[in-house]
Design a protein around this motif. Structure first.
Motif, PDB file in Angstrom:
ATOM      1  N   GLY A 100       0.814  -1.204   0.000  1.00 40.97           N
ATOM      2  CA  GLY A 100       0.000   0.000   0.000  1.00 40.97           C
ATOM      3  C   GLY A 100       0.847   1.253   0.000  1.00 40.97           C
ATOM      4  O   GLY A 100       2.048   1.239  -0.178  1.00 40.97           O
ATOM      5  N   ALA A 101       0.192   2.374   0.206  1.00 38.04           N
ATOM      6  CA  ALA A 101       0.885   3.653   0.208  1.00 38.04           C
ATOM      7  C   ALA A 101       1.493   3.907   1.576  1.00 38.04           C
ATOM      8  O   ALA A 101       0.872   3.643   2.597  1.00 38.04           O
ATOM      9  N   VAL A 102       2.708   4.400   1.576  1.00 39.08           N
ATOM     10  CA  VAL A 102       3.323   4.791   2.834  1.00 39.08           C
ATOM     11  C   VAL A 102       2.531   5.965   3.399  1.00 39.08           C
ATOM     12  O   VAL A 102       2.222   6.918   2.691  1.00 39.08           O
ATOM     13  N   GLU A 103       2.208   5.891   4.663  1.00 37.51           N
ATOM     14  CA  GLU A 103       1.376   6.902   5.297  1.00 37.51           C
ATOM     15  C   GLU A 103       2.041   8.273   5.265  1.00 37.51           C
ATOM     16  O   GLU A 103       3.225   8.430   5.518  1.00 37.51           O
ATOM     17  N   LYS A 104       1.253   9.299   4.963  1.00 37.58           N
ATOM     18  CA  LYS A 104       1.783  10.655   4.989  1.00 37.58           C
ATOM     19  C   LYS A 104       2.133  11.051   6.415  1.00 37.58           C
ATOM     20  O   LYS A 104       1.474  10.650   7.369  1.00 37.58           O
ATOM     21  N   MET A 105       3.177  11.869   6.539  1.00 37.50           N
ATOM     22  CA  MET A 105       3.566  12.346   7.850  1.00 37.50           C
ATOM     23  C   MET A 105       2.537  13.358   8.342  1.00 37.50           C
ATOM     24  O   MET A 105       1.882  14.039   7.563  1.00 37.50           O
ATOM     25  N   ALA A 159      14.255   7.002   0.650  1.00 37.06           N
ATOM     26  CA  ALA A 159      14.193   8.428   0.325  1.00 37.06           C
ATOM     27  C   ALA A 159      12.757   8.936   0.395  1.00 37.06           C
ATOM     28  O   ALA A 159      12.488   9.990   0.982  1.00 37.06           O
ATOM     29  N   LEU A 160      11.842   8.200  -0.198  1.00 38.66           N
ATOM     30  CA  LEU A 160      10.438   8.619  -0.176  1.00 38.66           C
ATOM     31  C   LEU A 160       9.880   8.596   1.242  1.00 38.66           C
ATOM     32  O   LEU A 160       9.112   9.476   1.631  1.00 38.66           O
ATOM     33  N   ALA A 161      10.276   7.587   2.013  1.00 36.31           N
ATOM     34  CA  ALA A 161       9.814   7.511   3.406  1.00 36.31           C
ATOM     35  C   ALA A 161      10.320   8.706   4.209  1.00 36.31           C
ATOM     36  O   ALA A 161       9.570   9.334   4.960  1.00 36.31           O
ATOM     37  N   ILE A 162      11.600   9.052   4.051  1.00 34.40           N
ATOM     38  CA  ILE A 162      12.175  10.184   4.773  1.00 34.40           C
ATOM     39  C   ILE A 162      11.503  11.487   4.348  1.00 34.40           C
ATOM     40  O   ILE A 162      11.248  12.379   5.167  1.00 34.40           O
ATOM     41  N   LYS A 175      15.697  13.360  -5.266  1.00 35.72           N
ATOM     42  CA  LYS A 175      15.416  14.753  -5.612  1.00 35.72           C
ATOM     43  C   LYS A 175      14.025  15.163  -5.125  1.00 35.72           C
ATOM     44  O   LYS A 175      13.837  16.283  -4.633  1.00 35.72           O
ATOM     45  N   LEU A 176      13.062  14.272  -5.252  1.00 37.88           N
ATOM     46  CA  LEU A 176      11.726  14.576  -4.745  1.00 37.88           C
ATOM     47  C   LEU A 176      11.757  14.830  -3.241  1.00 37.88           C
ATOM     48  O   LEU A 176      11.063  15.706  -2.732  1.00 37.88           O
ATOM     49  N   ALA A 177      12.570  14.055  -2.544  1.00 41.42           N
ATOM     50  CA  ALA A 177      12.627  14.139  -1.083  1.00 41.42           C
ATOM     51  C   ALA A 177      13.593  15.200  -0.578  1.00 41.42           C
ATOM     52  O   ALA A 177      13.710  15.409   0.630  1.00 41.42           O
ATOM     53  N   GLY A 178      14.285  15.880  -1.474  1.00 42.95           N
ATOM     54  CA  GLY A 178      15.235  16.901  -1.056  1.00 42.95           C
ATOM     55  C   GLY A 178      16.533  16.347  -0.519  1.00 42.95           C
ATOM     56  O   GLY A 178      17.222  17.007   0.264  1.00 42.95           O
ATOM     57  N   LEU A 179      16.904  15.133  -0.932  1.00 43.72           N
ATOM     58  CA  LEU A 179      18.103  14.476  -0.417  1.00 43.72           C
ATOM     59  C   LEU A 179      19.268  14.512  -1.403  1.00 43.72           C
ATOM     60  O   LEU A 179      20.273  13.831  -1.190  1.00 43.72           O
ATOM     61  N   SER A 227      18.173   6.231  13.445  1.00 52.68           N
ATOM     62  CA  SER A 227      17.495   7.099  14.408  1.00 52.68           C
ATOM     63  C   SER A 227      16.524   8.086  13.761  1.00 52.68           C
ATOM     64  O   SER A 227      15.766   8.756  14.465  1.00 52.68           O
ATOM     65  N   ILE A 228      16.562   8.209  12.439  1.00 52.29           N
ATOM     66  CA  ILE A 228      15.599   9.080  11.757  1.00 52.29           C
ATOM     67  C   ILE A 228      14.207   8.468  11.940  1.00 52.29           C
ATOM     68  O   ILE A 228      13.991   7.301  11.590  1.00 52.29           O
ATOM     69  N   PRO A 229      13.247   9.197  12.501  1.00 55.08           N
ATOM     70  CA  PRO A 229      11.931   8.611  12.806  1.00 55.08           C
ATOM     71  C   PRO A 229      11.277   7.892  11.625  1.00 55.08           C
ATOM     72  O   PRO A 229      10.729   6.800  11.791  1.00 55.08           O
ATOM     73  N   ALA A 230      11.344   8.481  10.447  1.00 50.19           N
ATOM     74  CA  ALA A 230      10.717   7.852   9.281  1.00 50.19           C
ATOM     75  C   ALA A 230      11.398   6.538   8.922  1.00 50.19           C
ATOM     76  O   ALA A 230      10.747   5.582   8.489  1.00 50.19           O
ATOM     77  N   VAL A 231      12.719   6.476   9.099  1.00 49.03           N
ATOM     78  CA  VAL A 231      13.458   5.245   8.805  1.00 49.03           C
ATOM     79  C   VAL A 231      13.146   4.186   9.857  1.00 49.03           C
ATOM     80  O   VAL A 231      12.957   3.005   9.526  1.00 49.03           O
ATOM     81  N   ALA A 232      13.088   4.596  11.129  1.00 50.64           N
ATOM     82  CA  ALA A 232      12.759   3.647  12.197  1.00 50.64           C
ATOM     83  C   ALA A 232      11.384   3.031  11.953  1.00 50.64           C
ATOM     84  O   ALA A 232      11.190   1.817  12.125  1.00 50.64           O
TER      85      ALA A 232
END
Length: 254
Positions: A6-11, A61-64, A116-120, A235-240
């Motif tokens: 499914g889609a990764v939940e929006k922050m 990248a998209l998750a972050i 690039k989409l994620a600003g990384l 430790s990045i919350p989105a990665v965890a």
């Protein structure tokens, strides 16, 4: 044929707050302008096998970045179906699709696009080139030239001899170079995570999980700067959250 995550939940916060140093955009980013698929509410789909592999840097990248996407995992039968459908111009995965019909089929291009989409991906030309330098070292010099030959060797005994040389000598030499490229911030470029860090993170996790017979996790653990990079990204919350959902019991591996 596939496992649909499914889609990764929006922050809960605006997407740009997930990116260190980012400022509020004057208008929605390009990815937010694409009409999403009705069922998932996302405009991006990444299809790959149910492993980390070359799709993982793009997924991370998209998750972050807090960018929702469809995470589709397939098996060999699913790959054959995709080939028959004509959706794979190069005959392989990962595959990135946009809901407007556009697609990418090379892992490096997919990772860069998502970064690039994620600003990384740094906008400064020199910093962008330094990220590319690290990424090329990882994907070309380490993965393709050093690790891949041990995976293609059909003779089991010879393979283990090659793996011992890989663990004792070749990876040591490459990790010495890689470690020296990490800046005082603990990241490769600048003072926040970039795609160079994510490519390295994926490689180190793969080796640390001891997926390759004959290559122990100590091959990575002896390098403090590299393991510290793993800790910083873990430790990045989105990665965890991502690891808890998709890599539970595998990452973190130390």
């Amino acid at each position: 044929n596939s496992i649909y995550f499914g889609a990764v939940e929006k922050m809960s916060s605006p997407w740009w707050l997930a990116i260190p140093g980012a400022t509020p955009p004057t208008e929605p980013p390009e990815w937010a302008k694409i009409a999403p698929w009705p069922m998932s509410g996302s405009a991006i789909r990444i299809t790959y096998f149910n492993i980390q592999g070359p799709a993982e840097a793009a997924r991370l990248a998209l998750a972050i970045g807090g960018i929702p996407f469809e995470d589709v995992r397939i098996n060999r039968e699913g790959l054959n179906s995709l080939k028959e459908s004509g959706k794979l111009p190069s005959g392989q995965v990962p595959l990135l699709e946009l809901s407007d019909g556009r697609s990418l089929s090379q892992s490096q291009a997919i990772a860069t696009f998502c970064g690039k989409l994620a600003g990384l991906c740094p906008k400064d030309p020199w910093e962008a080139a330094k990220c590319d330098e690290v990424t090329q070292l990882i994907n070309q010099d380490i993965r393709d030239r050093v690790i891949s030959p041990t995976m293609r060797e059909p003779d089991a005994a010879k393979k283990m001899v090659m793996r011992k040389e890989l663990a004792d000598t070749k990876l040591f030499e490459k990790f010495k170079i890689l470690s020296s490229m990490i800046s005082p911030s603990g990241y490769f470029v600048g003072d926040s995570v970039t795609m160079a860090d994510l490519h390295c993170y994926v490689l180190l996790n793969w080796l640390g999980m001891e997926v390759l017979d004959g290559v122990p996790k100590e091959t990575v653990l002896i390098w403090p700067k590299l393991t510290n990079l793993c800790r910083k990204i873990n430790s990045i919350p989105a990665v965890a959250k991502w690891n808890a959902v998709t890599n539970s019991g595998k990452v973190p591996w130390f």
